[in-house]
Motif scaffolding. Sequence first.
Motif, PDB file in Angstrom:
ATOM      1  N   MET A   1       1.060  -7.929  -4.578  1.00 23.70           N
ATOM      2  CA  MET A   1       1.197  -7.713  -3.140  1.00 23.70           C
ATOM      3  C   MET A   1       2.646  -7.405  -2.755  1.00 23.70           C
ATOM      4  SD  MET A   1      -0.304  -7.663  -0.152  1.00 23.70           S
ATOM      5  CE  MET A   1      -1.840  -8.597  -0.271  1.00 23.70           C
ATOM      6  N   THR A   2       3.594  -8.128  -3.402  1.00 19.31           N
ATOM      7  CA  THR A   2       5.001  -7.908  -3.079  1.00 19.31           C
ATOM      8  C   THR A   2       5.433  -6.495  -3.420  1.00 19.31           C
ATOM      9  OG1 THR A   2       5.481 -10.251  -3.481  1.00 19.31           O
ATOM     10  CG2 THR A   2       7.346  -8.718  -3.469  1.00 19.31           C
ATOM     11  N   TRP A   3       5.015  -6.027  -4.620  1.00 17.97           N
ATOM     12  CA  TRP A   3       5.383  -4.667  -5.025  1.00 17.97           C
ATOM     13  C   TRP A   3       4.730  -3.630  -4.116  1.00 17.97           C
ATOM     14  CZ3 TRP A   3       9.403  -3.544  -7.664  1.00 17.97           C
ATOM     15  CH2 TRP A   3       9.886  -4.435  -8.624  1.00 17.97           C
ATOM     16  N   PHE A   4       3.524  -3.914  -3.667  1.00 24.15           N
ATOM     17  CA  PHE A   4       2.855  -2.998  -2.740  1.00 24.15           C
ATOM     18  C   PHE A   4       3.655  -2.872  -1.442  1.00 24.15           C
ATOM     19  CE2 PHE A   4       0.055  -2.689   0.988  1.00 24.15           C
ATOM     20  CZ  PHE A   4      -0.476  -1.419   0.788  1.00 24.15           C
ATOM     21  N   ILE A   5       4.108  -4.012  -0.905  1.00 20.85           N
ATOM     22  CA  ILE A   5       4.881  -3.985   0.336  1.00 20.85           C
ATOM     23  C   ILE A   5       6.198  -3.245   0.133  1.00 20.85           C
ATOM     24  CG2 ILE A   5       6.076  -5.426   2.025  1.00 20.85           C
ATOM     25  CD1 ILE A   5       3.945  -7.544   1.602  1.00 20.85           C
ATOM     26  N   LEU A   6       6.860  -3.484  -1.012  1.00 21.54           N
ATOM     27  CA  LEU A   6       8.131  -2.810  -1.280  1.00 21.54           C
ATOM     28  C   LEU A   6       7.935  -1.300  -1.398  1.00 21.54           C
ATOM     29  CD1 LEU A   6       9.773  -5.268  -3.836  1.00 21.54           C
ATOM     30  CD2 LEU A   6      10.359  -4.937  -1.415  1.00 21.54           C
ATOM     31  N   ARG A   7       6.851  -0.882  -2.064  1.00 24.11           N
ATOM     32  CA  ARG A   7       6.573   0.556  -2.176  1.00 24.11           C
ATOM     33  C   ARG A   7       6.299   1.159  -0.809  1.00 24.11           C
ATOM     34  NH1 ARG A   7       3.454  -1.024  -6.655  1.00 24.11           N
ATOM     35  NH2 ARG A   7       1.538  -0.706  -5.448  1.00 24.11           N
ATOM     36  N   ARG A   8       5.544   0.446   0.010  1.00 21.95           N
ATOM     37  CA  ARG A   8       5.244   0.957   1.345  1.00 21.95           C
ATOM     38  C   ARG A   8       6.501   1.047   2.196  1.00 21.95           C
ATOM     39  NH1 ARG A   8       0.373   1.257   3.758  1.00 21.95           N
ATOM     40  NH2 ARG A   8       1.724   2.231   5.319  1.00 21.95           N
ATOM     41  N   MET A   9       7.382   0.079   2.081  1.00 21.20           N
ATOM     42  CA  MET A   9       8.615   0.127   2.853  1.00 21.20           C
ATOM     43  C   MET A   9       9.514   1.269   2.383  1.00 21.20           C
ATOM     44  SD  MET A   9       8.152  -2.084   5.112  1.00 21.20           S
ATOM     45  CE  MET A   9       9.769  -1.960   5.874  1.00 21.20           C
ATOM     46  N   ALA A  10       9.513   1.536   1.067  1.00 14.67           N
ATOM     47  CA  ALA A  10      10.311   2.655   0.562  1.00 14.67           C
ATOM     48  C   ALA A  10       9.782   3.986   1.090  1.00 14.67           C
ATOM     49  CB  ALA A  10      10.297   2.649  -0.969  1.00 14.67           C
ATOM     50  N   SER A  11       8.463   4.153   1.058  1.00 12.34           N
ATOM     51  CA  SER A  11       7.884   5.385   1.609  1.00 12.34           C
ATOM     52  C   SER A  11       8.082   5.456   3.113  1.00 12.34           C
ATOM     53  CB  SER A  11       6.399   5.465   1.265  1.00 12.34           C
ATOM     54  OG  SER A  11       5.685   4.394   1.849  1.00 12.34           O
ATOM     55  N   ALA A  12       8.064   4.289   3.780  1.00 13.10           N
ATOM     56  CA  ALA A  12       8.290   4.271   5.228  1.00 13.10           C
ATOM     57  C   ALA A  12       9.701   4.741   5.562  1.00 13.10           C
ATOM     58  CB  ALA A  12       8.057   2.869   5.772  1.00 13.10           C
ATOM     59  N   LEU A  13      10.671   4.370   4.723  1.00 13.26           N
ATOM     60  CA  LEU A  13      12.047   4.802   4.954  1.00 13.26           C
ATOM     61  C   LEU A  13      12.151   6.324   4.912  1.00 13.26           C
ATOM     62  CD1 LEU A  13      15.022   4.097   5.357  1.00 13.26           C
ATOM     63  CD2 LEU A  13      15.239   3.935   2.862  1.00 13.26           C
ATOM     64  N   VAL A  14      11.450   6.927   3.955  1.00 13.18           N
ATOM     65  CA  VAL A  14      11.446   8.389   3.858  1.00 13.18           C
ATOM     66  C   VAL A  14      10.829   9.008   5.113  1.00 13.18           C
ATOM     67  CG1 VAL A  14      10.574  10.362   2.552  1.00 13.18           C
ATOM     68  CG2 VAL A  14      11.365   8.317   1.347  1.00 13.18           C
ATOM     69  N   VAL A  15       9.724   8.426   5.580  1.00 14.86           N
ATOM     70  CA  VAL A  15       9.056   8.933   6.784  1.00 14.86           C
ATOM     71  C   VAL A  15       9.970   8.821   7.995  1.00 14.86           C
ATOM     72  CG1 VAL A  15       7.155   8.514   8.393  1.00 14.86           C
ATOM     73  CG2 VAL A  15       6.741   8.456   5.930  1.00 14.86           C
ATOM     74  N   ILE A  16      10.641   7.683   8.140  1.00 17.00           N
ATOM     75  CA  ILE A  16      11.497   7.468   9.307  1.00 17.00           C
ATOM     76  C   ILE A  16      12.680   8.433   9.297  1.00 17.00           C
ATOM     77  CG2 ILE A  16      13.064   5.814  10.380  1.00 17.00           C
ATOM     78  CD1 ILE A  16      11.100   3.620   9.486  1.00 17.00           C
TER      79      ILE A  16
ATOM     80  N   ASP B   1      -2.965  -2.359   6.500  1.00 15.59           N
ATOM     81  CA  ASP B   1      -3.243  -2.427   5.063  1.00 15.59           C
ATOM     82  C   ASP B   1      -3.360  -3.866   4.582  1.00 15.59           C
ATOM     83  OD1 ASP B   1      -3.315   0.298   4.781  1.00 15.59           O
ATOM     84  OD2 ASP B   1      -1.209   0.482   4.221  1.00 15.59           O
ATOM     85  N   LEU B   2      -2.473  -4.727   5.074  1.00 15.36           N
ATOM     86  CA  LEU B   2      -2.519  -6.124   4.673  1.00 15.36           C
ATOM     87  C   LEU B   2      -3.746  -6.831   5.254  1.00 15.36           C
ATOM     88  CD1 LEU B   2       1.248  -7.078   5.054  1.00 15.36           C
ATOM     89  CD2 LEU B   2       0.027  -6.387   2.990  1.00 15.36           C
ATOM     90  N   ALA B   3      -4.174  -6.398   6.441  1.00 14.06           N
ATOM     91  CA  ALA B   3      -5.352  -7.006   7.064  1.00 14.06           C
ATOM     92  C   ALA B   3      -6.629  -6.688   6.296  1.00 14.06           C
ATOM     93  CB  ALA B   3      -5.483  -6.531   8.510  1.00 14.06           C
ATOM     94  N   TYR B   4      -6.649  -5.553   5.586  1.00 12.48           N
ATOM     95  CA  TYR B   4      -7.832  -5.222   4.783  1.00 12.48           C
ATOM     96  C   TYR B   4      -8.150  -6.335   3.789  1.00 12.48           C
ATOM     97  CZ  TYR B   4      -7.304  -0.396   6.452  1.00 12.48           C
ATOM     98  OH  TYR B   4      -7.202   0.733   7.235  1.00 12.48           O
ATOM     99  N   ALA B   5      -7.108  -6.806   3.102  1.00 12.61           N
ATOM    100  CA  ALA B   5      -7.313  -7.851   2.104  1.00 12.61           C
ATOM    101  C   ALA B   5      -7.703  -9.171   2.750  1.00 12.61           C
ATOM    102  CB  ALA B   5      -6.043  -8.033   1.272  1.00 12.61           C
ATOM    103  N   ALA B   6      -7.265  -9.395   3.983  1.00 11.32           N
ATOM    104  CA  ALA B   6      -7.586 -10.647   4.658  1.00 11.32           C
ATOM    105  C   ALA B   6      -9.050 -10.708   5.078  1.00 11.32           C
ATOM    106  CB  ALA B   6      -6.686 -10.828   5.882  1.00 11.32           C
ATOM    107  N   VAL B   7      -9.602  -9.566   5.506  1.00 13.06           N
ATOM    108  CA  VAL B   7     -10.987  -9.563   5.993  1.00 13.06           C
ATOM    109  C   VAL B   7     -11.998  -9.244   4.901  1.00 13.06           C
ATOM    110  CG1 VAL B   7     -10.229  -8.921   8.307  1.00 13.06           C
ATOM    111  CG2 VAL B   7     -10.917  -7.139   6.711  1.00 13.06           C
TER     112      VAL B   7
END
Length: 305
Positions: free
Chosen positions: A1-16, A292-298
């Motif tokens: 989960m941690t690596w998933f969040i880090l990857r998403r934040m890295a891609s988010a930086l590119v988008v921003i 994305d994180l809510a998917y795993a919760a529900v």
Amino acid sequence: MTWFILRRMASALVVIVGVVTVIFILSRLVGDPVALMIQPGMTDADVAQLRAVWHLDDPIIAQYWRFLSSALEGDFGLSIWQSQPALGLVLEALPATLLLTASALGFALVLGGIFGALSAIYKGSLLDRGIMGLTLFGQSMPNFWLALMLILVVSTHWKLLPPAGFGEPRYLVLPMIALGLFPLARLTRLIRSELLDVLGQDYIRTARSKGVPTGQILLRHCLGNIAISLITVLAVDFALLMGGAVVTETIFAWPGMGRLMIQAIERRDFPVMQAGAFVVAMVVVLTSLAADLAYAAVNPKVRYA
């Protein structure tokens, strides 16, 4: 989960970075802000000094590099018209926009859930046809036209609610309805469609044969099965409402980011435009990550490697 969040934040930086770059380019196409600052009696030297103060006489590449390097540090410069930190002005207006957006989405979710469930339970009935007709109306209605009609009817003729303003809860009602009608219609149709699929399953018929109440069936057996689709649409609608709030805030004089951005465009206030685009991009990216994180919760079957 941690690596998933880090990857998403890295891609988010590119988008921003991509978003603020596009806004940087487009903002330069709306005109020269110095042209709006020229006062009678100003000489060419005065105009040149204004350009130098705001670094508008630098090459465009130098302006972009200065902007990008400062933006990465959270500094978007001073507002050209208000001489205050641009990011501070945007963050000051952000809570009003989030309040309006969250209220509109909550309004759409609650009524959409009720209307969608009733339409699915009483499929083919007069109630079902009436609700579907209302959803067609809601999806076809431009929110700016609805906002004007609400002001004309509810505020001017009936005098039930104020036409504009901010502060008390009654000021929120009309802009919330105007902004939330489209997602209300879409959520109603989505929930109806998803519930019709679930209600036709064998385990639902078994629960009904055991005498389980309809409300309990919807909450315990149906809600979890439609949660993934619902979360996805809610995340998309939240991003759309953040953009749609621009028109709504302007009509109702709501002191949010949308109104601030319109004023910045009219005044060619580059720093405020760029800071606003950055904040909106951040909110949308974080909303997508939360979904994305809510998917795993529900749904326990969802796992992120």
